[in-house]
Design a protein around this motif. Structure first.
Motif, PDB file in Angstrom:
ATOM      1  N   SER A  52      43.714  45.463  32.141  1.00 35.28           N
ATOM      2  CA  SER A  52      43.486  46.890  32.409  1.00 35.28           C
ATOM      3  C   SER A  52      43.048  47.169  33.844  1.00 35.28           C
ATOM      4  O   SER A  52      43.194  48.292  34.335  1.00 35.28           O
ATOM      5  CB  SER A  52      42.427  47.439  31.439  1.00 35.28           C
ATOM      6  N   ASP A  53      42.515  46.167  34.534  1.00 37.21           N
ATOM      7  CA  ASP A  53      42.023  46.334  35.901  1.00 37.21           C
ATOM      8  C   ASP A  53      43.196  46.227  36.880  1.00 37.21           C
ATOM      9  O   ASP A  53      43.707  45.131  37.143  1.00 37.21           O
ATOM     10  CB  ASP A  53      40.960  45.265  36.198  1.00 37.21           C
ATOM     11  N   ILE A  54      43.631  47.352  37.414  1.00 38.79           N
ATOM     12  CA  ILE A  54      44.799  47.378  38.293  1.00 38.79           C
ATOM     13  C   ILE A  54      44.550  46.605  39.582  1.00 38.79           C
ATOM     14  O   ILE A  54      45.463  45.969  40.128  1.00 38.79           O
ATOM     15  CB  ILE A  54      45.225  48.834  38.587  1.00 38.79           C
ATOM     16  N   GLU A  55      43.316  46.619  40.080  1.00 32.24           N
ATOM     17  CA  GLU A  55      43.005  45.856  41.299  1.00 32.24           C
ATOM     18  C   GLU A  55      43.234  44.357  41.072  1.00 32.24           C
ATOM     19  O   GLU A  55      43.794  43.671  41.919  1.00 32.24           O
ATOM     20  CB  GLU A  55      41.554  46.111  41.739  1.00 32.24           C
ATOM     21  N   LYS A  56      42.802  43.861  39.930  1.00 29.80           N
ATOM     22  CA  LYS A  56      43.005  42.443  39.628  1.00 29.80           C
ATOM     23  C   LYS A  56      44.486  42.112  39.488  1.00 29.80           C
ATOM     24  O   LYS A  56      44.927  41.010  39.805  1.00 29.80           O
ATOM     25  CB  LYS A  56      42.283  42.060  38.324  1.00 29.80           C
ATOM     26  N   ARG A  57      45.271  43.062  39.013  1.00 30.35           N
ATOM     27  CA  ARG A  57      46.705  42.837  38.805  1.00 30.35           C
ATOM     28  C   ARG A  57      47.486  42.841  40.115  1.00 30.35           C
ATOM     29  O   ARG A  57      48.607  42.336  40.160  1.00 30.35           O
ATOM     30  CB  ARG A  57      47.281  43.908  37.878  1.00 30.35           C
ATOM     31  N   THR A  58      46.887  43.418  41.153  1.00 25.79           N
ATOM     32  CA  THR A  58      47.651  43.617  42.395  1.00 25.79           C
ATOM     33  C   THR A  58      47.009  42.995  43.631  1.00 25.79           C
ATOM     34  O   THR A  58      47.610  43.021  44.706  1.00 25.79           O
ATOM     35  CB  THR A  58      47.844  45.132  42.650  1.00 25.79           C
ATOM     36  N   GLU A  59      45.814  42.435  43.508  1.00 25.48           N
ATOM     37  CA  GLU A  59      45.138  41.843  44.667  1.00 25.48           C
ATOM     38  C   GLU A  59      44.759  40.397  44.361  1.00 25.48           C
ATOM     39  O   GLU A  59      43.703  40.122  43.780  1.00 25.48           O
ATOM     40  CB  GLU A  59      43.900  42.663  45.035  1.00 25.48           C
ATOM     41  N   PRO A  60      45.611  39.442  44.738  1.00 22.71           N
ATOM     42  CA  PRO A  60      45.358  38.036  44.430  1.00 22.71           C
ATOM     43  C   PRO A  60      44.008  37.522  44.905  1.00 22.71           C
ATOM     44  O   PRO A  60      43.406  36.655  44.260  1.00 22.71           O
ATOM     45  CB  PRO A  60      46.510  37.320  45.153  1.00 22.71           C
ATOM     46  N   ILE A  61      43.501  38.064  46.005  1.00 21.58           N
ATOM     47  CA  ILE A  61      42.237  37.586  46.545  1.00 21.58           C
ATOM     48  C   ILE A  61      41.065  37.864  45.600  1.00 21.58           C
ATOM     49  O   ILE A  61      40.018  37.220  45.670  1.00 21.58           O
ATOM     50  CB  ILE A  61      41.971  38.209  47.950  1.00 21.58           C
ATOM     51  N   ARG A  62      41.221  38.812  44.692  1.00 20.37           N
ATOM     52  CA  ARG A  62      40.192  39.084  43.689  1.00 20.37           C
ATOM     53  C   ARG A  62      40.137  37.980  42.634  1.00 20.37           C
ATOM     54  O   ARG A  62      39.147  37.853  41.918  1.00 20.37           O
ATOM     55  CB  ARG A  62      40.431  40.431  43.007  1.00 20.37           C
ATOM     56  N   LEU A  63      41.219  37.233  42.519  1.00 22.25           N
ATOM     57  CA  LEU A  63      41.296  36.162  41.528  1.00 22.25           C
ATOM     58  C   LEU A  63      40.980  34.796  42.126  1.00 22.25           C
ATOM     59  O   LEU A  63      40.513  33.898  41.425  1.00 22.25           O
ATOM     60  CB  LEU A  63      42.698  36.136  40.908  1.00 22.25           C
TER      61      LEU A  63
END
Length: 379
Positions: A52-63
């Motif tokens: 559900s977290d769009i930032e996590k789905r689109t920003e690899p550096i968050r992972l």
């Protein structure tokens, strides 16, 4: 070891372990995708199965906070079945989508990613990685598209020149700055076949899917299936391949490559009536190795009931009456009642009338009423 040499050797190693395609891309944000996902969310087009977290789905550096690049891999799966059994009157069959043939692809793709992780750690002890398949945060298709695995088709599938859209995808974020590959040019052209034939109009436009209407999603839900979709399910008991089977880019792509993905015809096209009474233990033993079993037996059984109604299979009515009378789950009782009315026949009217007198669940009562109305229409 130089990164160029490491990358070249990795490509060769990936092929040796059964990876059909490998590509590389940078780990910068997927900004265009972020806007599309926000729009999907606003429109209510998401399935609810995704992160559900769009930032996590689109920003690899968050992972992976040291992210420099992403490795994308693809494994091809079969589009044809050898010795496929044919359903007939008295022994109707359902169908699992091709992506559920053979062993669970999550297992197969993760195994390859794990081997790649180990290979990299042997050569670069300081390497940091995060791998994912399907249920991970990143959008597999977006990674694969940017890494040159294939282009994103109008049916929202990645289409490869070599294997069509019949590929499983996985990816690995890493702190190694591998050289990125170039994306592949989109070759869909003016073709709109996938949009034209989608059974429920889920493909609202090229590259945009309303998951809430997609048959593949609907077959995985556990509640009552909305009335408008019941006639569109056909004999599909898990998933839907329509937008792939009509795609000209899939013509001739049989992909009979990996032994582990070759289907057992009796599992991929199972008899419907035995599914109505299968126990949890039996279901896990028989279908547990398939990706289509991940939601358990309930959606499969509900879909089997709908498929029997689709065929108007008279021989199934006694079994359906049994489900309507004895099953503890309201969804099963109610769907069976609707199916009995749809099929009709000499046993249907009395069975539905008796059930209406004895049933206490309001949802099931509504389904019995639907069954009675269907029965009256067919008389």
């Amino acid at each position: 070891m130089k990164i160029e040499s490491l990358q070249s050797e990795l490509i060769e190693y990936a092929k040796s372990i059964g990876v059909d395609k490998i590509g590389f891309t940078h780990a910068s944000p997927f900004n265009e995708l972020k806007n599309r996902l926000k729009r999907q969310q606003e429109l209510g087009y998401q399935s609810g199965f995704e992160e559900s977290d769009i930032e996590k789905r689109t920003e690899p550096i968050r992972l992976l906070n040291s992210a420099e690049s992403i490795i994308a891999i693809a494994l091809a799966y079969p589009s044809k079945m050898k010795d496929a059994p044919v359903g007939k009157k008295g022994s109707r069959r359902g169908i699992f989508a091709r992506a559920s043939w053979g062993i669970d692809y999550h297992v197969a793709v993760r195994e390859r990613l794990k081997l790649i992780e180990e290979w990299l750690k042997e050569r670069v002890p300081t390497v940091q990685v995060k791998s994912m398949v399907d249920t991970g945060e990143l959008v597999d298709r977006a990674v694969a598209e940017r890494a040159g695995i294939g282009w994103s088709g109008k049916n929202c599938s990645i289409i490869t020149p070599e294997f069509g859209s019949y590929v499983y995808l996985g990816e690995m974020i890493t702190n190694i700055p591998f050289a990125p590959d170039d994306p592949i040019e989109n070759e869909c052209g003016d073709c709109t076949l996938c949009l034209d034939v989608c059974p429920t109009g889920a493909l609202v436009e090229a590259g945009q899917l309303n998951a809430q209407r997609c048959v593949a999603f609907l077959t995985q839900t556990k509640d009552f299936l909305p009335d408008e979709f019941r006639t569109e399910i056909g004999n599909r008991i898990y998933g839907c391949d329509t937008c792939q089977t009509v795609c000209p880019k899939n013509k001739g792509k049989t992909n009979w490559i990996h032994e582990e993905f070759k289907p057992d015809p009796e599992l991929a096209k199972p008899l419907l009536q035995p599914l109505l009474k299968i126990s949890n233990k039996e279901f896990k033993a028989k279908f547990g190795s398939m990706s289509g079993s991940w939601r358990g037996k309930k959606p499969i059984q509900r879909n089997a009931i709908i498929a029997l109604a689709h065929f108007r299979e008279q021989s199934a009515v006694p079994d359906l009456i049994d489900v309507m009378k004895k099953d503890e789950r309201p969804v099963m009782r109610g769907t069976a009642a609707w199916a009995i009315g749809k099929i009709g026949g000499p046993l249907a009217e009395e069975a539905l009338s008796k059930a209406y007198e004895q049933e206490s669940d309001e949802d099931v009562l509504r389904e019995i009423e639907k069954g009675i109305k269907l029965l009256n229409v067919s008389l």
